[in-house]
Design an enzyme around this catalytic site. Sequence first.
Site, PDB file in Angstrom:
ATOM      1  CB  CYS A 153      -0.915   0.027   1.227  1.00 49.39           C
ATOM      2  SG  CYS A 153      -2.459  -0.854   1.023  1.00 49.39           S
ATOM      3  CB  CYS A 261      -4.755   1.693   1.994  1.00 47.67           C
ATOM      4  SG  CYS A 261      -5.720   3.169   1.709  1.00 47.67           S
TER       5      CYS A 261
END
Length: 265
Positions: A153, A261
């Site tokens: 991420c 994320c």
Amino acid sequence: MNTAPLTVGEQRERVRSHDQGRSDNQARRASESRSRRSDGELRAIADRAELELADASTDEVAAWAAHEFGDLMAVACSMADAVLPHVIARHLPWVDVLFLATGYHFAETEGIRDAVESSMQLTIVDVMPRLTVAEQDEKYGARLHDRDPALCCRLRKVEPLTETLAGYEAWVTGVRRGEALTRADTPLVAWDDKNGLVKINPLAAWSFDDLIAYAGANDVILNPLLNDGYPSIGCAPCTRRVAPGEDPRAGRWAGLDKTECGLHT
Ligand code: SF4
């Protein structure tokens, strides 16, 4: 209402007109561009707005943001739906819409991105990671998302977005308080210290049903996955269907100690 299909000529004219609108807007932006204000000035604007707009409506927040930041504002959109871009574009046509081009999206999500670009008065900006998926596989090994999703991420979302946001004064997100406990205190406007710009969350008080109702009432594009068990849509390897009654974000990084994320934390 006339529901007859458009003729080929009418469709060509619609595409030409859309392209012309985009070109005209780019020309206007080039001639009206201004410098980004300092962090101190922007922080003061955010602090004032956080108080003054605490109880404002979505439209009031969107109108204020369009007036205050203009072209130096961007909308983040995951293409789960086009509601947030639609809300903002009513006040700021051709606003930049940032799409994180992670390389791992569902085909449906890529399709929504293309449909939004070709049909709405928006400027899609693909936010690209430095490495392609193949380059990332070569450097870190295949399926990094399974072994170290935080790093994946960071490489594919957080760092590219941070670099892109550096050119703006404000960004608009679709974060809603009801999505998760981690989002329960989301303000309508705040200073985003991590990215160094104003963060605006005009849909903070909305429920999922509010979102769907707005889309229906305004003919806004929805990702078909929303009606296929995916109330929250991220990258395909990290998103599964959720059961009725389950937390809407339970399908994101399911089975892992990860709920965000890193874009909003
Ligand atoms: Fe990688 Fe999954 Fe994060 Fe997408 S959501 S960037 S595939 S870890």
